[in-house]
Each structure stands twice: as C-alpha cells, then as structure tokens.
Design a protein around this motif. Sequence first.
Motif, PDB file in Angstrom:
ATOM      1  N   GLN A 129       7.245  12.078   1.418  1.00 52.60           N
ATOM      2  CA  GLN A 129       5.988  11.338   1.313  1.00 52.60           C
ATOM      3  C   GLN A 129       5.961  10.165   2.291  1.00 52.60           C
ATOM      4  O   GLN A 129       4.934   9.900   2.933  1.00 52.60           O
ATOM      5  N   GLN A 130       7.085   9.455   2.408  1.00 56.39           N
ATOM      6  CA  GLN A 130       7.161   8.329   3.334  1.00 56.39           C
ATOM      7  C   GLN A 130       6.961   8.803   4.763  1.00 56.39           C
ATOM      8  O   GLN A 130       6.277   8.145   5.560  1.00 56.39           O
ATOM      9  N   PHE A 131       7.528   9.952   5.081  1.00 56.89           N
ATOM     10  CA  PHE A 131       7.368  10.507   6.428  1.00 56.89           C
ATOM     11  C   PHE A 131       5.899  10.744   6.740  1.00 56.89           C
ATOM     12  O   PHE A 131       5.419  10.399   7.825  1.00 56.89           O
ATOM     13  N   ILE A 132       5.171  11.322   5.797  1.00 58.44           N
ATOM     14  CA  ILE A 132       3.750  11.602   6.015  1.00 58.44           C
ATOM     15  C   ILE A 132       2.978  10.304   6.236  1.00 58.44           C
ATOM     16  O   ILE A 132       2.150  10.192   7.161  1.00 58.44           O
ATOM     17  N   LEU A 133       3.237   9.315   5.392  1.00 56.49           N
ATOM     18  CA  LEU A 133       2.523   8.035   5.498  1.00 56.49           C
ATOM     19  C   LEU A 133       2.759   7.356   6.842  1.00 56.49           C
ATOM     20  O   LEU A 133       1.876   6.673   7.369  1.00 56.49           O
ATOM     21  N   GLU A 134       3.947   7.538   7.394  1.00 55.65           N
ATOM     22  CA  GLU A 134       4.263   6.906   8.672  1.00 55.65           C
ATOM     23  C   GLU A 134       3.813   7.747   9.863  1.00 55.65           C
ATOM     24  O   GLU A 134       3.451   7.207  10.914  1.00 55.65           O
ATOM     25  N   ASP A 135       3.829   9.081   9.702  1.00 54.06           N
ATOM     26  CA  ASP A 135       3.551   9.939  10.849  1.00 54.06           C
ATOM     27  C   ASP A 135       2.059  10.088  11.135  1.00 54.06           C
ATOM     28  O   ASP A 135       1.666  10.201  12.301  1.00 54.06           O
ATOM     29  N   VAL A 136       1.227  10.107  10.091  1.00 50.89           N
ATOM     30  CA  VAL A 136      -0.213  10.285  10.309  1.00 50.89           C
ATOM     31  C   VAL A 136      -0.776   9.214  11.250  1.00 50.89           C
ATOM     32  O   VAL A 136      -1.472   9.541  12.227  1.00 50.89           O
ATOM     33  N   PRO A 137      -0.500   7.928  11.016  1.00 49.63           N
ATOM     34  CA  PRO A 137      -1.012   6.906  11.956  1.00 49.63           C
ATOM     35  C   PRO A 137      -0.493   7.114  13.377  1.00 49.63           C
ATOM     36  O   PRO A 137      -1.226   6.871  14.352  1.00 49.63           O
ATOM     37  N   GLN A 138       0.747   7.570  13.502  1.00 50.21           N
ATOM     38  CA  GLN A 138       1.308   7.796  14.836  1.00 50.21           C
ATOM     39  C   GLN A 138       0.585   8.942  15.545  1.00 50.21           C
ATOM     40  O   GLN A 138       0.316   8.862  16.747  1.00 50.21           O
ATOM     41  N   GLN A 139       0.269   9.984  14.798  1.00 52.13           N
ATOM     42  CA  GLN A 139      -0.450  11.112  15.389  1.00 52.13           C
ATOM     43  C   GLN A 139      -1.860  10.698  15.809  1.00 52.13           C
ATOM     44  O   GLN A 139      -2.353  11.097  16.876  1.00 52.13           O
ATOM     45  N   LEU A 140      -2.518   9.908  14.964  1.00 54.40           N
ATOM     46  CA  LEU A 140      -3.869   9.446  15.297  1.00 54.40           C
ATOM     47  C   LEU A 140      -3.858   8.551  16.533  1.00 54.40           C
ATOM     48  O   LEU A 140      -4.779   8.597  17.366  1.00 54.40           O
ATOM     49  N   LYS A 141      -2.807   7.753  16.683  1.00 58.46           N
ATOM     50  CA  LYS A 141      -2.677   6.901  17.866  1.00 58.46           C
ATOM     51  C   LYS A 141      -2.420   7.746  19.105  1.00 58.46           C
ATOM     52  O   LYS A 141      -2.982   7.500  20.181  1.00 58.46           O
ATOM     53  N   LYS A 142      -1.569   8.768  18.924  1.00 61.41           N
ATOM     54  CA  LYS A 142      -1.235   9.643  20.048  1.00 61.41           C
ATOM     55  C   LYS A 142      -2.472  10.385  20.547  1.00 61.41           C
ATOM     56  O   LYS A 142      -2.650  10.565  21.755  1.00 61.41           O
ATOM     57  N   TYR A 143      -3.332  10.806  19.614  1.00 58.96           N
ATOM     58  CA  TYR A 143      -4.535  11.558  19.979  1.00 58.96           C
ATOM     59  C   TYR A 143      -5.791  10.698  19.798  1.00 58.96           C
ATOM     60  O   TYR A 143      -6.824  11.173  19.341  1.00 58.96           O
ATOM     61  N   LEU A 183       0.839  -1.199   0.000  1.00 60.22           N
ATOM     62  CA  LEU A 183       0.000   0.000   0.000  1.00 60.22           C
ATOM     63  C   LEU A 183       0.870   1.243   0.000  1.00 60.22           C
ATOM     64  O   LEU A 183       0.645   2.180  -0.755  1.00 60.22           O
ATOM     65  N   THR A 184       1.909   1.228   0.841  1.00 65.83           N
ATOM     66  CA  THR A 184       2.798   2.385   0.907  1.00 65.83           C
ATOM     67  C   THR A 184       3.467   2.640  -0.427  1.00 65.83           C
ATOM     68  O   THR A 184       3.559   3.769  -0.893  1.00 65.83           O
ATOM     69  N   SER A 185       3.932   1.569  -1.086  1.00 63.34           N
ATOM     70  CA  SER A 185       4.585   1.737  -2.386  1.00 63.34           C
ATOM     71  C   SER A 185       3.637   2.320  -3.404  1.00 63.34           C
ATOM     72  O   SER A 185       4.007   3.181  -4.200  1.00 63.34           O
ATOM     73  N   LEU A 186       2.382   1.841  -3.389  1.00 65.32           N
ATOM     74  CA  LEU A 186       1.396   2.350  -4.346  1.00 65.32           C
ATOM     75  C   LEU A 186       1.131   3.827  -4.107  1.00 65.32           C
ATOM     76  O   LEU A 186       1.083   4.621  -5.042  1.00 65.32           O
ATOM     77  N   LEU A 187       0.970   4.204  -2.833  1.00 65.34           N
ATOM     78  CA  LEU A 187       0.691   5.607  -2.519  1.00 65.34           C
ATOM     79  C   LEU A 187       1.855   6.495  -2.905  1.00 65.34           C
ATOM     80  O   LEU A 187       1.674   7.591  -3.418  1.00 65.34           O
ATOM     81  N   LEU A 188       3.070   6.006  -2.706  1.00 67.45           N
ATOM     82  CA  LEU A 188       4.234   6.799  -3.096  1.00 67.45           C
ATOM     83  C   LEU A 188       4.304   6.966  -4.598  1.00 67.45           C
ATOM     84  O   LEU A 188       4.642   8.034  -5.108  1.00 67.45           O
ATOM     85  N   ALA A 189       3.949   5.921  -5.312  1.00 70.53           N
ATOM     86  CA  ALA A 189       3.965   6.012  -6.778  1.00 70.53           C
ATOM     87  C   ALA A 189       2.960   7.038  -7.264  1.00 70.53           C
ATOM     88  O   ALA A 189       3.228   7.815  -8.179  1.00 70.53           O
ATOM     89  N   LEU A 190       1.789   7.048  -6.632  1.00 70.96           N
ATOM     90  CA  LEU A 190       0.794   8.052  -7.007  1.00 70.96           C
ATOM     91  C   LEU A 190       1.279   9.442  -6.662  1.00 70.96           C
ATOM     92  O   LEU A 190       1.121  10.378  -7.432  1.00 70.96           O
ATOM     93  N   GLY A 191       1.892   9.558  -5.491  1.00 72.88           N
ATOM     94  CA  GLY A 191       2.317  10.872  -5.041  1.00 72.88           C
ATOM     95  C   GLY A 191       3.393  11.479  -5.897  1.00 72.88           C
ATOM     96  O   GLY A 191       3.534  12.687  -5.981  1.00 72.88           O
ATOM     97  N   MET A 192       4.208  10.659  -6.587  1.00 68.76           N
ATOM     98  CA  MET A 192       5.290  11.179  -7.403  1.00 68.76           C
ATOM     99  C   MET A 192       4.794  11.956  -8.589  1.00 68.76           C
ATOM    100  O   MET A 192       5.558  12.645  -9.259  1.00 68.76           O
ATOM    101  N   THR A 193       3.488  11.861  -8.876  1.00 70.24           N
ATOM    102  CA  THR A 193       2.954  12.637 -10.001  1.00 70.24           C
ATOM    103  C   THR A 193       2.786  14.094  -9.643  1.00 70.24           C
ATOM    104  O   THR A 193       2.493  14.920 -10.483  1.00 70.24           O
ATOM    105  N   VAL A 194       2.942  14.432  -8.362  1.00 64.75           N
ATOM    106  CA  VAL A 194       2.805  15.815  -7.935  1.00 64.75           C
ATOM    107  C   VAL A 194       4.171  16.338  -7.558  1.00 64.75           C
ATOM    108  O   VAL A 194       4.976  15.618  -7.002  1.00 64.75           O
ATOM    109  N   GLY A 195       4.476  17.571  -7.829  1.00 64.85           N
ATOM    110  CA  GLY A 195       5.838  18.067  -7.696  1.00 64.85           C
ATOM    111  C   GLY A 195       6.232  18.567  -6.332  1.00 64.85           C
ATOM    112  O   GLY A 195       5.522  18.424  -5.352  1.00 64.85           O
ATOM    113  N   LEU A 196       7.399  19.187  -6.301  1.00 65.35           N
ATOM    114  CA  LEU A 196       8.005  19.639  -5.071  1.00 65.35           C
ATOM    115  C   LEU A 196       7.594  21.037  -4.669  1.00 65.35           C
ATOM    116  O   LEU A 196       7.980  21.518  -3.636  1.00 65.35           O
ATOM    117  N   LEU A 197       6.846  21.730  -5.480  1.00 69.27           N
ATOM    118  CA  LEU A 197       6.584  23.142  -5.210  1.00 69.27           C
ATOM    119  C   LEU A 197       5.873  23.326  -3.879  1.00 69.27           C
ATOM    120  O   LEU A 197       4.983  22.592  -3.528  1.00 69.27           O
TER     121      LEU A 197
END
Length: 402
Positions: free
Chosen positions: A235-249, A4-18
């Motif tokens: 992108q990987q940071f976001i995918l990993e951090d969101v679940p951690q934040q939801l668990k924390k709160y 799932l993470t790999s798929l989401l990262l692949a999708l995310g690469m279509t959007v740039g760094l701006l």
Amino acid sequence: MKKLTSLLLALGMTVGLLGGCGNKPAADTPAPTPSQAPPVESKAAEPATNDNWKIAVLTGTVSQGEEEFRAAEKAVETYGADHVITATYPDNFMSEMETTVSTLVGFASDPDVKAIVMCQAVPGAKAGFDKIREMGRDDMLLIAGTPQEDPDVIAAAADIVMYADEVAQGDTIMEKCADWGIDVLIHYSFPRHMAMELIAGRHELLQKNADALGIELVDVTAPDPTAEAGLSASQQFILEDVPQQLKKYEGKKVAFFTTNCGMQPSLQAACLDEPNAYYTQPCCPSPYHGFPATLGLELAVGGDDEEALHQIALKLQEHDAVGRYSTWASPVAMTVIEIGCEYAKGFIDGTITSRNDGAKLAEMFNAKIEGAKVANYTDVKGNTLENYYTILLAPVDFADYL
C-alpha cells in the motif's frame, strides 16, 4: 502528508491480500456460450428424503474478502443455519494450505453435507476436493468460485467453476481508457500474480489493445502483499509511486490498474484529487471493493447496488472525480456464492439433475444481474472447459448515478 498516508493505510488494511482473480488468454476464437454445451449428466445426488441436508460455504475472512464473507452470511439467512454451515480459510492461505484442505475434508466428514461452495477457491481447493473424492463422497457437488489455481487444474477437481471474466477485461478496461482519452496506463502487479493464467491473459489483451489505440502500457512491479513486508508495504508503494508516475507523465491523462485487492483503497485514494489520474476499476470489480473505505462510506455490502453506486458517485463528485472512476454495477463474487447455493439446493432436492448445466447457470445469472455475459472458458491450448464459466459485466459511468 505523513498523516494522510497513515490514514489511507489504515483504511486500506480493511481490505485483504487476495489477488484480483486470476489466470491466461483464450484463443482468438470466441468461447461458446454455456447453452451450446450440453448438460453433463453424471452421478447426481439422491433427492433428499429428509430435511437434514446441508450446504457448506467456505470463504475468506472479512479482512480478506468481505463480499464473499457477507454472501455466506446471506446464504445462512436464506436457507437457515440448519442447512448452511460456513467457515473461513486462513488469511495467510499460501502458507497454510493444509488448514484449508482440512476444513474442506471436515465438511465432507458430515454425511448430511451434500454440496460445498468455495469462494474464493484459493490454493488448497484442488487438493481438498481430491481428498473428498478419495473419501468416497461422489455424491457431493463441489463448486469453486474465483479460483486461484490454473483453470484446467481446478476444473478437473470441481463440478462447476465460476469466475469474473478477467481476460475479457483486457477489452473493457481499454474501451474505458479510450472513452476517457487516456495516454498512459500504469499496470501494477508482481510475479506471483503474473504467473496466473487469467491475469497473464488479461495483460496480454491489454497490451494488444494499447498498441492498437496508441496508449502506452507501463508495467510496474509492486511488492507482493504475501511477502515478508506484508500488505502495508504494498500500500505504501502505491501511495508513493502514483505521484511519481503523474509527475513523470505530466500533462498526460494517466490511468491506473492493480491486480491486487489489498492495494485498491490506496490506489483509489492516490488518484482521487489528481485531475489527470484515472481509476479504471478494481481487480474484482464491484461497488463495494475499496470504495467504502476510500470514500468513508458505510455501505451495506450486498445491499442495494444502485443506491451504493449513487452514494459513491456523490462522494466522487465532491472531488471532481465522477468522470475518472469506474467499476461494475454488481458484485459478481457475491452472486457466485448466491447462485452456487441455489444451484446446490436444486441438485440436492432433485430439481436439477446435472452436475453441470451451463444453460441453467446462465439463466440464474441473468435473473440476478441484467446483461451478464456467461461463457465457457477456452484455455491457452484451445481447450474449452465445459464446467468453467466466466462472467462479464460492462463498466459503469458514475455520472449515470448522480
């Protein structure tokens, strides 16, 4: 989970760094509307006496900013390839500013080019515009959209600057959070963005409103996509951090926002199937920013905005997420290019005689986006920049588009 993470990262690469957009808050007094400032009468171009006029449009690549790129293509379709020429600045624009400057100077080397519309006006815009003036091209109209240089810097170099009102988003984002009953807002950014005046201004207003509403604002530093590790690390940071934040709160409603374009698909995807996760809006709010990649939709960028919102709402409904996502009803960055070209054409043919007519710009925006609020920007020193315009739209409720 790895698949799932790999798929989401692949999708995310279509959007740039701006970066979202950016730069610091105006004083507490409201900025005047453009109509309050008289048109700036300065040297205008001689009305075109032949059909050799050209408008140059400079944007990012598809991977960096598809909306702007498609808007440039649309301008070619509208005015013809003989009258609109286009180019793109490098994806790694921070380290290749000389290329951006050279492209702008190259446009001005053609005497038939009477105007330049640049969006996003990434670093290098000011230097390029200055060189154009040094070339003696005082006849050219220079328009900067979505600038990444400080307001007073780019306003001194360009004739007109246009930008989504990032500072005022500190109000509209928090109003949406209040509607949702949010307990915590997670704000993802990094030092390069937080040094930009408008981004810092939005954050300051977010904090002020959070304190007033009893919402906890939590700042989380994410990796800068322009750093050595690149966009994938962000992108990987976001995918990993969101679940951690939801668990924390756990048990609380948690809203998320990031200042970076390239992180949007990852953040949208991370919130999608989490009932307590809310996605406030993209950094550059639009129906086309991140949503198509995240939801697997084939949307014509710059097409029928209402139909795009309807398709997004249907997909969100499949995930029971209609009431947890928002954006703006129209892509302002695309409209900036469209209006920039329209204004430039009027300036070239003499129907618009001022380099900076705020009332005319406001009229153009409201003809294309119902309810658009256009105002002059007032910087942190209290100076109103009469050629720097901000555009604000209200957040949408996707339930209205089912």
